[in-house]
Design a protein around this motif. Structure first.
Motif, mmCIF file in Angstrom:
data_model
loop_
_atom_site.group_PDB
_atom_site.id
_atom_site.type_symbol
_atom_site.label_atom_id
_atom_site.label_comp_id
_atom_site.label_asym_id
_atom_site.label_seq_id
_atom_site.Cartn_x
_atom_site.Cartn_y
_atom_site.Cartn_z
ATOM 1 N N VAL A 101 -39.377 -43.995 48.686
ATOM 2 C CA VAL A 101 -39.252 -45.424 48.396
ATOM 3 C C VAL A 101 -37.803 -45.837 48.146
ATOM 4 N N GLY A 102 -37.176 -45.209 47.171
ATOM 5 C CA GLY A 102 -35.886 -45.664 46.680
ATOM 6 C C GLY A 102 -34.762 -45.653 47.685
ATOM 7 N N CYS A 103 -34.788 -44.733 48.644
ATOM 8 C CA CYS A 103 -33.656 -44.623 49.563
ATOM 9 C C CYS A 103 -33.552 -45.814 50.510
ATOM 10 N N ALA A 104 -34.600 -46.625 50.627
ATOM 11 C CA ALA A 104 -34.530 -47.808 51.499
ATOM 12 C C ALA A 104 -33.401 -48.739 51.057
ATOM 13 N N ALA A 105 -33.213 -48.853 49.736
ATOM 14 C CA ALA A 105 -32.123 -49.690 49.225
ATOM 15 C C ALA A 105 -30.771 -49.088 49.580
ATOM 16 N N ASP A 106 -30.665 -47.757 49.539
ATOM 17 C CA ASP A 106 -29.406 -47.098 49.897
ATOM 18 C C ASP A 106 -29.120 -47.215 51.391
ATOM 19 N N ILE A 107 -30.165 -47.237 52.209
ATOM 20 C CA ILE A 107 -29.984 -47.439 53.647
ATOM 21 C C ILE A 107 -29.354 -48.805 53.903
ATOM 22 N N ARG A 108 -29.856 -49.806 53.214
ATOM 23 C CA ARG A 108 -29.314 -51.160 53.362
ATOM 24 C C ARG A 108 -27.889 -51.243 52.814
ATOM 25 N N LYS A 109 -27.666 -50.656 51.642
ATOM 26 C CA LYS A 109 -26.362 -50.715 50.976
ATOM 27 C C LYS A 109 -25.271 -50.089 51.830
ATOM 28 N N ASN A 110 -25.635 -49.043 52.595
ATOM 29 C CA ASN A 110 -24.657 -48.327 53.412
ATOM 30 C C ASN A 110 -24.571 -48.820 54.851
ATOM 31 N N SER A 111 -25.188 -49.956 55.129
ATOM 32 C CA SER A 111 -25.096 -50.596 56.446
ATOM 33 C C SER A 111 -25.429 -49.644 57.595
ATOM 34 N N VAL A 112 -26.571 -48.968 57.459
ATOM 35 C CA VAL A 112 -27.027 -48.038 58.487
ATOM 36 C C VAL A 112 -27.588 -48.821 59.677
ATOM 37 N N ASP A 113 -27.201 -48.440 60.881
ATOM 38 C CA ASP A 113 -27.735 -49.087 62.085
ATOM 39 C C ASP A 113 -29.069 -48.475 62.510
ATOM 40 N N ILE A 114 -29.143 -47.137 62.486
ATOM 41 C CA ILE A 114 -30.350 -46.411 62.878
ATOM 42 C C ILE A 114 -30.706 -45.439 61.761
ATOM 43 N N PHE A 115 -31.965 -45.483 61.303
ATOM 44 C CA PHE A 115 -32.439 -44.462 60.368
ATOM 45 C C PHE A 115 -33.541 -43.682 61.065
ATOM 46 N N HIS A 116 -33.362 -42.353 61.114
ATOM 47 C CA HIS A 116 -34.285 -41.490 61.849
ATOM 48 C C HIS A 116 -35.042 -40.599 60.871
ATOM 49 N N GLY A 117 -36.350 -40.823 60.771
ATOM 50 C CA GLY A 117 -37.211 -39.939 60.005
ATOM 51 C C GLY A 117 -37.584 -38.751 60.873
#
Length: 363
Positions: free
Chosen positions: A74-90
Motif C-alpha cells: 500500500v504505502g509505496c504508491a505514495a513514494d512512486i508518485r513522490k519520485n515521479s516514476v514513469d513506469i512501475f513494474h510489478g
C-alpha cells in the motif's frame, strides 16, 4: 524514462522469481543505460547475487516508518508518485493498492496461476491472498506481461482479461557459455527443479528402473531443494528398489557448478505437469543438452519442436524417451544443435528489446 520495480524478489529470493527479477533488471540497465532505474524494496539483502544492484546505476527506496509488508502492498504508491516514476513494474503477480493514484503507468508480470490450476497445493489463506492480489493487479495494470502463451491463456480464462492487454515476453537465463563437453561412456541424466508433486520427479525415478540393460550404467543426478513428504516417499522407493547407486541427490550446487552439470549431461529430463514457462528447459538448451519434457503448453514453448515432449504421466514412456536419446547419438546431436539454435530467441538482448517495446508503447 524513469522505470521502477517491485524489487522484493530481486533482493530476497535466490531462485525462481528472484532470478527472473535480477535477469530482467540487469538486462535493462545493460542494454538501455540511458534510462533511470529505481528499486523499491522492503528489505535490501547484500550477497553475491544482489551486489550488481547496489551500485550508483540504481536508486533504492525502502520503507520509512511503515511496516515492510504494508509499505510494499500500500504505502509505496505514495513514494512512486513522490519520485515521479514513469513506469512501475510489478515483477511477481502484485501491484501496490492505489497504483492508479501514483500517476505512473503500471506493468505487471504474471508467471503462472498455479494457485488456480492446483489449489490443493496451497493453504486456504495462501490461495485466497494470491488470488486477491493477482486479480487486483490484473484489473488495475495498464499492461500485463505473461511469460508464456500458456500463462496468457490462464490469465484470460481465470480473470477475464482482454487479450489485447496481455503481451507475451519470454524469460532469459544466465547459462549461456562455452560447452564443457559430454562425459563419454557414462550416460548422465539430469533433473533440476524443486522436489514437489507437480514437478513429477517420482515418475522419472520409476523410469530409471525401467531402462534397458544396455543403460544399466546410466545415473540420474537430481538438483533440487526441499525436505517434504513427497521427497521422503521418493527416497523410500529408491531404497526399496535398491536404486541408490543409480540415483544421486546433489547438495549445495553453486550456479557455476550447475552450469557444468547441465553442459556435461547426456540428456536433461523435466517431467513437470505444469509450469508458467520452464527456465530449467532453456538452461539445458543453452548448454547444448538434449531435452525431454512434457506436452504441457508452456514447456513445449520453452523446449521447441526438436526436443522430445511426451506423456510424463507414464514412467514407461519416460524410460522409452530416455532410451531413444541415449541409444541414438545422431539424434542426440541433432537435438543438441537444433535446441541451441531454438534457444537464441531467449537471449537477454532479444528479450530485453521486447520488454522495452512494451514500456514504450505504454507511455
Amino acid at each position: 524514462m524513469h522505470i521502477a520495480f517491485d524489487a522484493k524478489r530481486l533482493f530476497q529470493n535466490n531462485t525462481g522469481l528472484g532470478n527472473y527479477s535480477r535477469s530482467l533488471v540487469k538486462g535493462l540497465q545493460e542494454f538501455y543505460p540511458e534510462h533511470r532505474y529505481t528499486l523499491f524494496a522492503p528489505k535490501i539483502v547484500v550477497d553475491e547475487k544482489t551486489s550488481n544492484f547496489l551500485t550508483p546505476n540504481f536508486q533504492h527506496i525502502t520503507p520509512k516508518n511503515q511496516p515492510a509488508a504494508y509499505w510494499r502492498s500500500v504505502g509505496c504508491a505514495a513514494d512512486i508518485r513522490k519520485n515521479s516514476v514513469d513506469i512501475f513494474h510489478g515483477l511477481s503477480h502484485e501491484l501496490p493498492f492505489g497504483i492508479k493514484k501514483s500517476a505512473a503507468k503500471s506493468i505487471l508480470t504474471v508467471h503462472d496461476l498455479i494457485f488456480k490450476r492446483y489449489p490443493e497445493q496451497y493453504s486456504i489463506w495462501d490461495r485466497y491472498m494470491h488470488d486477491f492480489k493477482c486479480r487486483y493487479a490484473c484489473e488495475n495494470a495498464d499492461k500485463i506481461i505473461a511469460i508464456s502463451k500458456s500463462t496468457k491463456q490462464d490469465i484470460m480464462t481465470f480473470y477475464g482479461v482482454k487479450e489485447q492487454k496481455i503481451e507475451v515476453v519470454y524469460q532469459s537465463c544466465s547459462f549461456i557459455g562455452v560447452n564443457l563437453g559430454k562425459i563419454e561412456n557414462t550416460p548422465l541424466i539430469l533433473y533440476v527443479g524443486s522436489i514437489i508433486e507437480r514437478k513429477n520427479l517420482f515418475n522419472l525415478v520409476k523410469a530409471m528402473e525401467l531402462l534397458p540393460k544396455s543403460l544399466d550404467q546410466a545415473v540420474l543426478y537430481i538438483v533440487g531443494g526441499g525436505k517434504n513428504a513427497y521427497r521422503t516417499q521418493i527416497e523410500q522407493y529408491i531404497a526399496a528398489k535398491k536404486l541408490g547407486s543409480r540415483i544421486v541427490f546433489l547438495q549445495n550446487v553453486s550456479d557455476e557448478d550447475l552450469a557444468a552439470w547441465y553442459q556435461r549431461a547426456s540428456v536433461f529430463v523435466y517431467p513437470s505437469v505444469y509450469e508458467g514457462f520452464g527456465i530449467p528447459v532453456i538452461e539445458a538448451l543453452f548448454s547444448g543438452t538434449p531435452v525431454i519434457t512434457s506436452t504441457q503448453l508452456a514447456l513445449t514453448e520453452a523446449a521447441g519442436e526438436d526436443s522430445l515432449c511426451i506423456d510424463v504421466s507414464k514412467p514407461e514412456v519416460i524410460a522409452d524417451a530416455i532410451s531413444i536419446v541415449l541409444n541414438n547419438k545422431d539424434l542426440a546431436e541433432k537435438m543438441s544443435e537444433k535446441g541451441l539454435l531454438y534457444a537464441q530467441r531467449f537471449l537477454p538482448e532479444r528479450v530485453t528489446n521486447e520488454l522495452m517495446a512494451v514500456y514504450q508503447n505504454c507511455i
